[in-house]
Design a protein around this motif. Structure first.
Motif, PDB file in Angstrom:
ATOM      1  N   ARG A  44      16.250  62.208  38.200  1.00  0.00           N
ATOM      2  CA  ARG A  44      15.877  61.268  39.247  1.00  0.00           C
ATOM      3  C   ARG A  44      16.862  60.109  39.373  1.00  0.00           C
ATOM      4  O   ARG A  44      17.228  59.717  40.473  1.00  0.00           O
ATOM      5  CB  ARG A  44      14.477  60.718  38.976  1.00  0.00           C
ATOM      6  CG  ARG A  44      13.971  59.804  40.054  1.00  0.00           C
ATOM      7  CD  ARG A  44      12.587  59.220  39.784  1.00  0.00           C
ATOM      8  NE  ARG A  44      11.698  60.112  39.074  1.00  0.00           N
ATOM      9  CZ  ARG A  44      11.084  59.787  37.943  1.00  0.00           C
ATOM     10  NH1 ARG A  44      11.254  58.604  37.401  1.00  0.00           N
ATOM     11  NH2 ARG A  44      10.283  60.644  37.349  1.00  0.00           N
ATOM     12  N   GLY A  49      16.357  59.985  47.018  1.00  0.00           N
ATOM     13  CA  GLY A  49      15.208  60.685  47.580  1.00  0.00           C
ATOM     14  C   GLY A  49      14.163  60.959  46.516  1.00  0.00           C
ATOM     15  O   GLY A  49      14.229  60.469  45.392  1.00  0.00           O
ATOM     16  N   ASP A  50      13.193  61.773  46.874  1.00  0.00           N
ATOM     17  CA  ASP A  50      12.039  62.046  46.016  1.00  0.00           C
ATOM     18  C   ASP A  50      12.266  63.254  45.108  1.00  0.00           C
ATOM     19  O   ASP A  50      11.407  64.109  44.959  1.00  0.00           O
ATOM     20  CB  ASP A  50      10.787  62.238  46.881  1.00  0.00           C
ATOM     21  CG  ASP A  50      10.415  60.979  47.633  1.00  0.00           C
ATOM     22  OD1 ASP A  50      10.747  59.881  47.148  1.00  0.00           O
ATOM     23  OD2 ASP A  50       9.805  61.089  48.705  1.00  0.00           O
ATOM     24  N   TRP A  51      13.417  63.311  44.502  1.00  0.00           N
ATOM     25  CA  TRP A  51      13.789  64.389  43.583  1.00  0.00           C
ATOM     26  C   TRP A  51      13.415  63.983  42.159  1.00  0.00           C
ATOM     27  O   TRP A  51      13.588  62.839  41.768  1.00  0.00           O
ATOM     28  CB  TRP A  51      15.286  64.626  43.617  1.00  0.00           C
ATOM     29  CG  TRP A  51      15.847  64.968  44.943  1.00  0.00           C
ATOM     30  CD1 TRP A  51      16.111  64.098  45.983  1.00  0.00           C
ATOM     31  CD2 TRP A  51      16.236  66.244  45.408  1.00  0.00           C
ATOM     32  NE1 TRP A  51      16.631  64.777  47.035  1.00  0.00           N
ATOM     33  CE2 TRP A  51      16.731  66.106  46.711  1.00  0.00           C
ATOM     34  CE3 TRP A  51      16.220  67.511  44.825  1.00  0.00           C
ATOM     35  CZ2 TRP A  51      17.197  67.171  47.449  1.00  0.00           C
ATOM     36  CZ3 TRP A  51      16.702  68.565  45.564  1.00  0.00           C
ATOM     37  CH2 TRP A  51      17.175  68.401  46.860  1.00  0.00           C
ATOM     38  N   GLU A  52      12.955  64.940  41.387  1.00  0.00           N
ATOM     39  CA  GLU A  52      12.709  64.708  39.958  1.00  0.00           C
ATOM     40  C   GLU A  52      13.888  65.228  39.135  1.00  0.00           C
ATOM     41  O   GLU A  52      14.387  64.542  38.267  1.00  0.00           O
ATOM     42  CB  GLU A  52      11.413  65.408  39.532  1.00  0.00           C
ATOM     43  CG  GLU A  52      11.113  65.313  38.057  1.00  0.00           C
ATOM     44  CD  GLU A  52      10.737  63.912  37.595  1.00  0.00           C
ATOM     45  OE1 GLU A  52      10.684  63.718  36.369  1.00  0.00           O
ATOM     46  OE2 GLU A  52      10.507  63.018  38.410  1.00  0.00           O
ATOM     47  N   THR A  73       4.632  66.923  40.204  1.00  0.00           N
ATOM     48  CA  THR A  73       5.802  67.483  40.887  1.00  0.00           C
ATOM     49  C   THR A  73       5.519  68.913  41.319  1.00  0.00           C
ATOM     50  O   THR A  73       4.630  69.572  40.788  1.00  0.00           O
ATOM     51  CB  THR A  73       7.046  67.507  39.975  1.00  0.00           C
ATOM     52  OG1 THR A  73       6.786  68.342  38.848  1.00  0.00           O
ATOM     53  CG2 THR A  73       7.453  66.117  39.533  1.00  0.00           C
ATOM     54  N   GLU A  75       7.872  72.603  42.223  1.00  0.00           N
ATOM     55  CA  GLU A  75       9.173  73.169  41.903  1.00  0.00           C
ATOM     56  C   GLU A  75       9.522  74.298  42.860  1.00  0.00           C
ATOM     57  O   GLU A  75       8.665  75.077  43.257  1.00  0.00           O
ATOM     58  CB  GLU A  75       9.173  73.763  40.488  1.00  0.00           C
ATOM     59  CG  GLU A  75       8.966  72.769  39.389  1.00  0.00           C
ATOM     60  CD  GLU A  75       8.860  73.455  38.044  1.00  0.00           C
ATOM     61  OE1 GLU A  75       9.529  72.981  37.113  1.00  0.00           O
ATOM     62  OE2 GLU A  75       8.118  74.442  37.911  1.00  0.00           O
ATOM     63  N   ILE A 124      14.535  73.310  41.311  1.00  0.00           N
ATOM     64  CA  ILE A 124      14.615  72.058  42.062  1.00  0.00           C
ATOM     65  C   ILE A 124      13.209  71.469  42.010  1.00  0.00           C
ATOM     66  O   ILE A 124      12.268  72.025  42.562  1.00  0.00           O
ATOM     67  CB  ILE A 124      15.071  72.290  43.510  1.00  0.00           C
ATOM     68  CG1 ILE A 124      16.451  72.950  43.501  1.00  0.00           C
ATOM     69  CG2 ILE A 124      15.079  70.971  44.287  1.00  0.00           C
ATOM     70  CD1 ILE A 124      16.917  73.429  44.852  1.00  0.00           C
ATOM     71  N   GLU A 125      13.093  70.355  41.294  1.00  0.00           N
ATOM     72  CA  GLU A 125      11.780  69.741  41.085  1.00  0.00           C
ATOM     73  C   GLU A 125      11.688  68.475  41.934  1.00  0.00           C
ATOM     74  O   GLU A 125      12.561  67.605  41.871  1.00  0.00           O
ATOM     75  CB  GLU A 125      11.600  69.421  39.600  1.00  0.00           C
ATOM     76  CG  GLU A 125      10.198  69.083  39.224  1.00  0.00           C
ATOM     77  CD  GLU A 125       9.991  69.039  37.716  1.00  0.00           C
ATOM     78  OE1 GLU A 125       8.859  68.726  37.325  1.00  0.00           O
ATOM     79  OE2 GLU A 125      10.924  69.299  36.941  1.00  0.00           O
ATOM     80  N   VAL A 126      10.637  68.407  42.747  1.00  0.00           N
ATOM     81  CA  VAL A 126      10.462  67.330  43.719  1.00  0.00           C
ATOM     82  C   VAL A 126       9.144  66.606  43.433  1.00  0.00           C
ATOM     83  O   VAL A 126       8.132  67.240  43.125  1.00  0.00           O
ATOM     84  CB  VAL A 126      10.455  67.904  45.163  1.00  0.00           C
ATOM     85  CG1 VAL A 126      10.308  66.803  46.183  1.00  0.00           C
ATOM     86  CG2 VAL A 126      11.711  68.728  45.416  1.00  0.00           C
ATOM     87  N   ALA A 132       5.557  59.962  44.507  1.00  0.00           N
ATOM     88  CA  ALA A 132       6.674  59.360  45.232  1.00  0.00           C
ATOM     89  C   ALA A 132       6.285  58.000  45.796  1.00  0.00           C
ATOM     90  O   ALA A 132       7.054  57.034  45.702  1.00  0.00           O
ATOM     91  CB  ALA A 132       7.136  60.291  46.345  1.00  0.00           C
TER      92      ALA A 132
END
Length: 144
Positions: A44, A49-52, A73, A75, A124-126, A132
């Motif tokens: 992060r 942005g809202d990415w982990e 999150t 994925e 890809i973990e969001v 957020a």
């Protein structure tokens, strides 16, 4: 990662921010038996942005990434090589190289390698919307 700003746009001064040199060896990933490999490419703090996180993972033939749930999150798994069975909320789905899987917020998911070669995938973990929003509110408290 180094950024230069021009006209409000971030210009990345380095193209490669990570690689697969020295991935971690993980024993019993998510409670499963056996060994897997894992490497975090970016977290992060390195992303906008809202990415982990963005990660790489690998399972040997017959390897298992145990079933687990993410409560904050979701994925996306992009299968890079190999073949497996993706388990989502107790249902099994065959997956192979080129497939993209969504492990939605709150779903129970796991992955088994059913092929004869190593199964590799990009994660890809969001952040979910609630997390957020909370992080955004927290960060705004400390901005001048």
């Amino acid at each position: 990662m180094n950024f230069d700003y021009e006209g409000g746009m971030a210009l990345v001064s380095e193209v490669v921010i990570s690689d697969l040199v020295e991935p971690s060896i993980v024993h019993g990933v998510h409670g499963a038996d056996g060994v897997s490999q894992w490497k975090c490419f970016a977290r992060r703090s390195d992303l906008h942005g809202d990415w982990e996180a963005i990660e790489w993972a690998a399972l040997p033939p017959n390897g298992i990434s145990g079933e687990h749930v993410h409560t904050r999150t979701e994925e996306l798994y992009f299968i890079v090589s190999g073949a497996g069975i993706m388990i989502i909320d107790e249902r099994e789905y065959p997956v192979r190289s080129g497939d993209l899987i969504l492990n939605g917020l709150g779903t129970r998911h796991g992955l088994r390698n059913v092929g004869s070669e190593t199964l590799t995938w990009i994660v890809i973990e969001v952040l979910g919307p609630t997390t957020a929003a909370m992080l955004s509110e927290y960060q705004q408290q400390f901005e001048c």
